[in-house]
Enzyme design. Sequence first.
Site, PDB file in Angstrom:
ATOM      1  N   ASN A  96      83.706  26.460  14.750  1.00  0.00           N
ATOM      2  CA  ASN A  96      83.407  25.543  15.864  1.00  0.00           C
ATOM      3  C   ASN A  96      81.918  25.206  15.910  1.00  0.00           C
ATOM      4  O   ASN A  96      81.546  24.075  16.219  1.00  0.00           O
ATOM      5  CB  ASN A  96      83.871  26.135  17.198  1.00  0.00           C
ATOM      6  CG  ASN A  96      85.345  25.886  17.438  1.00  0.00           C
ATOM      7  OD1 ASN A  96      85.753  24.749  17.689  1.00  0.00           O
ATOM      8  ND2 ASN A  96      86.168  26.932  17.321  1.00  0.00           N
ATOM      9  N   HIS A 131      88.806  27.787  24.043  1.00  0.00           N
ATOM     10  CA  HIS A 131      89.786  28.875  23.967  1.00  0.00           C
ATOM     11  C   HIS A 131      91.051  28.345  23.302  1.00  0.00           C
ATOM     12  O   HIS A 131      91.516  27.245  23.632  1.00  0.00           O
ATOM     13  CB  HIS A 131      90.088  29.414  25.367  1.00  0.00           C
ATOM     14  CG  HIS A 131      91.012  30.592  25.343  1.00  0.00           C
ATOM     15  ND1 HIS A 131      90.591  31.850  24.940  1.00  0.00           N
ATOM     16  CD2 HIS A 131      92.334  30.701  25.616  1.00  0.00           C
ATOM     17  CE1 HIS A 131      91.626  32.679  24.983  1.00  0.00           C
ATOM     18  NE2 HIS A 131      92.695  32.009  25.395  1.00  0.00           N
TER      19      HIS A 131
HETATM   20  C1  GAR Z   1      88.338  30.021  17.927  1.00  0.00           C
HETATM   21  O1  GAR Z   1      89.729  29.881  17.715  1.00  0.00           O
HETATM   22  C2  GAR Z   1      88.037  30.056  19.411  1.00  0.00           C
HETATM   23  O2  GAR Z   1      88.861  29.203  20.170  1.00  0.00           O
HETATM   24  C3  GAR Z   1      88.312  31.494  19.728  1.00  0.00           C
HETATM   25  O3  GAR Z   1      87.749  32.200  18.655  1.00  0.00           O
HETATM   26  C4  GAR Z   1      87.847  31.390  17.481  1.00  0.00           C
HETATM   27  C5  GAR Z   1      86.476  31.327  16.843  1.00  0.00           C
HETATM   28  O4  GAR Z   1      86.526  30.652  15.621  1.00  0.00           O
HETATM   29  N1  GAR Z   1      87.736  31.874  20.981  1.00  0.00           N
HETATM   30  C6  GAR Z   1      88.300  32.695  21.863  1.00  0.00           C
HETATM   31  O5  GAR Z   1      89.365  33.244  21.660  1.00  0.00           O
HETATM   32  C7  GAR Z   1      87.516  32.885  23.153  1.00  0.00           C
HETATM   33  N2  GAR Z   1      88.293  33.518  24.168  1.00  0.00           N
HETATM   34  P1  GAR Z   1      85.211  30.096  14.953  1.00  0.00           P
HETATM   35  O6  GAR Z   1      84.224  31.286  14.903  1.00  0.00           O
HETATM   36  O7  GAR Z   1      85.623  29.669  13.582  1.00  0.00           O
HETATM   37  O8  GAR Z   1      84.697  28.971  15.805  1.00  0.00           O
END
Ligand code: GAR
Length: 211
Positions: A15, A110
């Site tokens: 992200n 999220h």
């Molecule tokens: C993502 O899926 C985000 O939505 C989730 O962690 C992942 C991070 O991926 N966040 C949560 O669960 C927050 N409660 P990334 O490091 O590749 O962005």
Amino acid sequence: MKKRIAILLSGRGSNFEALTDSVSNGRIPNAEISVVISHREGAPGIERARARGIDARVVPSKGLDRDAYDRQVVAVLQEKKIDLVCLAGYMRLLSSYFVQAFRGRILNIHPSLLPAFPGLEAQRQALEHGVKFAGCTVHFVDENLDAGPIILQATVPVRDDDTVDSLSARILAEEHRIYSEAVRIVLEGRYRVEGRRVVLLKEAEAAKSHV
Ligand code: GAR
């Protein structure tokens, strides 16, 4: 003046990369990613940020209580004159000190259709619950876990043969899309908060940015 964004992450950083790409290609105009912060040494997202020449800092959390830790993070955010804080896979609850210092200026993504499935492993929770549609949510951050006013959501269908990995991948593509869109809306002040509801405004109606 460009709006200054900070990204807080704990892991992979996809992200973070999506937001950074959107800043570079103009999907998020008049902004810059000023700093990336993690509590985890070795978080891949920190390496990815450094590879892009972004100021990426590890603020170790070991031995510090939530409040003491957040005071250190907030000090960095203030030093960098940050306008908007984006949590991107940041697996820590924020203290009320942090939330108050940047109230209305902290966003989170999220991987569920909140208020369903807050907390860890949201995609697994959705699959195990048997929902037919899953998705993701960008919301303002308050003192509670995955709970503040919702800015944008996107849905994806759950297929009978989905695994946690296949469902997570489908949701992740939507995360990357709506996070940039939500950041743009917030930076441009194209919203109004009414209680729990975030009402989106047309460009012409945009109030002065709160950020
Ligand atoms: C993502 O899926 C985000 O939505 C989730 O962690 C992942 C991070 O991926 N966040 C949560 O669960 C927050 N409660 P990334 O490091 O590749 O962005």
